[in-house]
Design a protein around this motif. Sequence first.
Motif, PDB file in Angstrom:
ATOM      1  N   THR A  79      -8.413  -3.443  23.656  1.00 31.90           N
ATOM      2  CA  THR A  79      -8.774  -2.796  24.877  1.00 31.90           C
ATOM      3  C   THR A  79      -9.542  -3.313  25.906  1.00 31.90           C
ATOM      4  N   SER A  80     -10.577  -2.421  26.760  1.00 25.60           N
ATOM      5  CA  SER A  80     -11.592  -2.834  27.125  1.00 25.60           C
ATOM      6  C   SER A  80     -13.083  -2.400  25.580  1.00 25.60           C
ATOM      7  N   LEU A  81     -12.646  -1.555  24.669  1.00 26.78           N
ATOM      8  CA  LEU A  81     -13.446  -1.300  23.744  1.00 26.78           C
ATOM      9  C   LEU A  81     -13.577  -1.841  23.167  1.00 26.78           C
ATOM     10  N   GLY A  82     -12.535  -3.194  22.537  1.00 33.15           N
ATOM     11  CA  GLY A  82     -12.784  -3.476  21.716  1.00 33.15           C
ATOM     12  C   GLY A  82     -10.925  -4.262  20.735  1.00 33.15           C
ATOM     13  N   TYR A  83     -11.063  -4.164  19.471  1.00 41.04           N
ATOM     14  CA  TYR A  83      -9.570  -4.060  19.107  1.00 41.04           C
ATOM     15  C   TYR A  83      -8.813  -3.118  19.059  1.00 41.04           C
ATOM     16  N   ALA A  84      -7.253  -3.213  19.710  1.00 37.32           N
ATOM     17  CA  ALA A  84      -6.079  -2.033  19.368  1.00 37.32           C
ATOM     18  C   ALA A  84      -5.884  -2.109  18.466  1.00 37.32           C
ATOM     19  N   TRP A  85      -5.902  -0.923  18.089  1.00 39.66           N
ATOM     20  CA  TRP A  85      -5.154  -0.266  16.371  1.00 39.66           C
ATOM     21  C   TRP A  85      -3.681   0.636  16.645  1.00 39.66           C
ATOM     22  N   LEU A  86      -3.003   0.001  15.266  1.00 39.18           N
ATOM     23  CA  LEU A  86      -2.224   1.241  15.155  1.00 39.18           C
ATOM     24  C   LEU A  86      -1.690   2.375  14.547  1.00 39.18           C
ATOM     25  N   LEU A  87      -1.465   3.243  14.111  1.00 42.97           N
ATOM     26  CA  LEU A  87      -1.880   4.346  13.279  1.00 42.97           C
ATOM     27  C   LEU A  87      -0.212   4.643  12.786  1.00 42.97           C
ATOM     28  N   LEU A  88      -0.389   3.910  11.312  1.00 45.10           N
ATOM     29  CA  LEU A  88       1.009   4.320  10.777  1.00 45.10           C
ATOM     30  C   LEU A  88       0.817   5.863   9.403  1.00 45.10           C
ATOM     31  N   SER A  89       1.572   6.690   9.711  1.00 45.23           N
ATOM     32  CA  SER A  89       1.441   7.799   9.046  1.00 45.23           C
ATOM     33  C   SER A  89       2.684   7.968   8.023  1.00 45.23           C
ATOM     34  N   TRP A  90       2.524   7.921   6.387  1.00 47.13           N
ATOM     35  CA  TRP A  90       3.337   7.639   5.074  1.00 47.13           C
ATOM     36  C   TRP A  90       3.792   8.766   5.070  1.00 47.13           C
ATOM     37  N   VAL A  91       4.504   9.454   5.519  1.00 45.85           N
ATOM     38  CA  VAL A  91       4.577  11.629   4.448  1.00 45.85           C
ATOM     39  C   VAL A  91       6.210  11.095   4.453  1.00 45.85           C
ATOM     40  N   PRO A  92       6.215  10.393   3.647  1.00 44.46           N
ATOM     41  CA  PRO A  92       8.160  10.717   2.499  1.00 44.46           C
ATOM     42  C   PRO A  92       8.657  12.037   2.588  1.00 44.46           C
ATOM     43  N   ASP A  93       9.947  12.129   2.786  1.00 43.69           N
ATOM     44  CA  ASP A  93      10.584  12.849   2.151  1.00 43.69           C
ATOM     45  C   ASP A  93      10.777  13.518   1.115  1.00 43.69           C
ATOM     46  N   LEU A 130       0.850  -1.344   0.398  1.00 39.98           N
ATOM     47  CA  LEU A 130       0.445  -0.321  -0.043  1.00 39.98           C
ATOM     48  C   LEU A 130       0.892   1.116  -0.092  1.00 39.98           C
ATOM     49  N   ILE A 131       2.060   1.218   0.238  1.00 34.59           N
ATOM     50  CA  ILE A 131       3.129   2.162   0.033  1.00 34.59           C
ATOM     51  C   ILE A 131       2.861   2.381  -0.557  1.00 34.59           C
ATOM     52  N   GLU A 132       3.599   4.213  -1.634  1.00 32.53           N
ATOM     53  CA  GLU A 132       3.311   4.491  -2.700  1.00 32.53           C
ATOM     54  C   GLU A 132       4.521   5.812  -2.169  1.00 32.53           C
ATOM     55  N   GLU A 133       5.556   5.301  -3.066  1.00 30.38           N
ATOM     56  CA  GLU A 133       6.694   5.914  -3.225  1.00 30.38           C
ATOM     57  C   GLU A 133       6.901   7.563  -2.516  1.00 30.38           C
ATOM     58  N   SER A 134       6.067   8.872  -3.274  1.00 33.32           N
ATOM     59  CA  SER A 134       5.997  10.119  -2.820  1.00 33.32           C
ATOM     60  C   SER A 134       4.352  10.101  -2.244  1.00 33.32           C
ATOM     61  N   VAL A 135       3.588   8.983  -2.178  1.00 37.78           N
ATOM     62  CA  VAL A 135       2.091   9.443  -2.484  1.00 37.78           C
ATOM     63  C   VAL A 135       2.206   9.747  -0.332  1.00 37.78           C
ATOM     64  N   PRO A 136       1.806  10.532   0.851  1.00 35.46           N
ATOM     65  CA  PRO A 136       1.749  10.468   2.090  1.00 35.46           C
ATOM     66  C   PRO A 136       0.327   9.847   2.183  1.00 35.46           C
ATOM     67  N   CYS A 137      -0.006   9.074   2.994  1.00 39.48           N
ATOM     68  CA  CYS A 137      -1.028   8.242   2.901  1.00 39.48           C
ATOM     69  C   CYS A 137      -0.653   7.777   4.859  1.00 39.48           C
ATOM     70  N   TYR A 138      -2.440   7.518   5.660  1.00 38.56           N
ATOM     71  CA  TYR A 138      -2.298   7.131   6.866  1.00 38.56           C
ATOM     72  C   TYR A 138      -2.905   5.433   6.590  1.00 38.56           C
ATOM     73  N   ILE A 139      -2.587   4.593   7.479  1.00 34.93           N
ATOM     74  CA  ILE A 139      -2.838   3.347   7.555  1.00 34.93           C
ATOM     75  C   ILE A 139      -3.084   2.951   9.015  1.00 34.93           C
ATOM     76  N   LEU A 140      -4.498   2.246   9.096  1.00 41.75           N
ATOM     77  CA  LEU A 140      -4.880   2.124  10.828  1.00 41.75           C
ATOM     78  C   LEU A 140      -4.429   0.602  10.090  1.00 41.75           C
ATOM     79  N   TYR A 141      -3.866  -0.223  11.231  1.00 39.70           N
ATOM     80  CA  TYR A 141      -3.611  -1.619  11.209  1.00 39.70           C
ATOM     81  C   TYR A 141      -4.424  -1.999  12.682  1.00 39.70           C
TER      82      TYR A 141
END
Length: 345
Positions: free
Chosen positions: A77-91, A60-71
């Motif tokens: 947790t007490s509310l359900g599954y835990a999630w990781l937020l990955l912020s892809w903002v290339p140089d 899903l990672i594109e060379e020069s295109v930023p995005c967010y990925i929720l994994y």
Amino acid sequence: MSHQTGIKANEKLIKVFGKSKNGKLRVIKVSIENEELNCTATAEVKKDWERDYDKLIVPLIEESVPCYILYRLDSKTSLGYAWLLLSWVPDTATIRQKMVYASTKATLKNEFGSSHITEELHATNKEETTFDGYIRHKQDFAAPAPLTSREEELVELRKKEINTEINTDTRHQTLGGVTCPMSDATVAAIKDILNGTYDYLQFRIDLEEERIHVSKAAVVPLNELPRQVPTESARYHLYLFKHTYDGNYQESFVFIYSMPGYNCSVRERMLYSSCKAPFLDDLNALGVNVMKKLEIDSGAELTEDFLHDELHPKKFVNSRPAFAKPKGPPNRGPKRLTRPQEQSF
């Protein structure tokens, strides 16, 4: 101080967020398109989260295109599954993309549900988006506790001791300060402000790599300038102050060093203070003629009158009255002339 962009999740993304809570989705890719947060890809759970990581995220990672990925992780947790937020903002992303994605992340978290996000990772190169990059991030996060203020001071003092090993990779240190190199995006932004694209730039120092990055580039009205100054961290600012003086229109670059007192760590205060003079030299070398250098602890100081008075100090004319001899007492009569008496021998 955080500034949000007003970009919101569209209906499609909101529906995906709702479905994600049942635990079947492993990945949600979110991109900013047409001033909206949009779902551009999803993937369902295949195996355990560790084996799914590289197989589902890396494509899903594109060379020069930023995005967010929720994994979705497998822990709960007490509310359900835990999630990781990955912020892809290339140089290689544009300055505008970097600013928009940084400013919109808080909105994304609110739309998804901040309480479901237990981990965050910011990646600027592809290696950081892999599972190995995630593990390195976890190791760094689990590093020893921060040093006390006294310990930080001692570390900084040791760093400033004379180093006899000189080579091309040695960072230049002098009594005038420590040189923090500028990123390519920073140099490009400075050239843009000289060309008239912007009238305001904000710079931050990455305390780990000791490098100067541009954190904001915009056209900022004077009445909005105080709001650009963070209240929790130090920054450098470059502002093109447009004004009139003695009936003549003028444009003057003002360099502002903001330091909100002891809200910042000792290391941050020392690094910003030491890098200021060399950074000003670099600005001058790039063609920026700074007419006034200011140091402030609050953005509230940056009023039009303040900047005008700093650039054009008022000249106070000496208006002290000349000494006037006091008049004699009234009704004294005419002054008498007396002749000295002759002495008899």
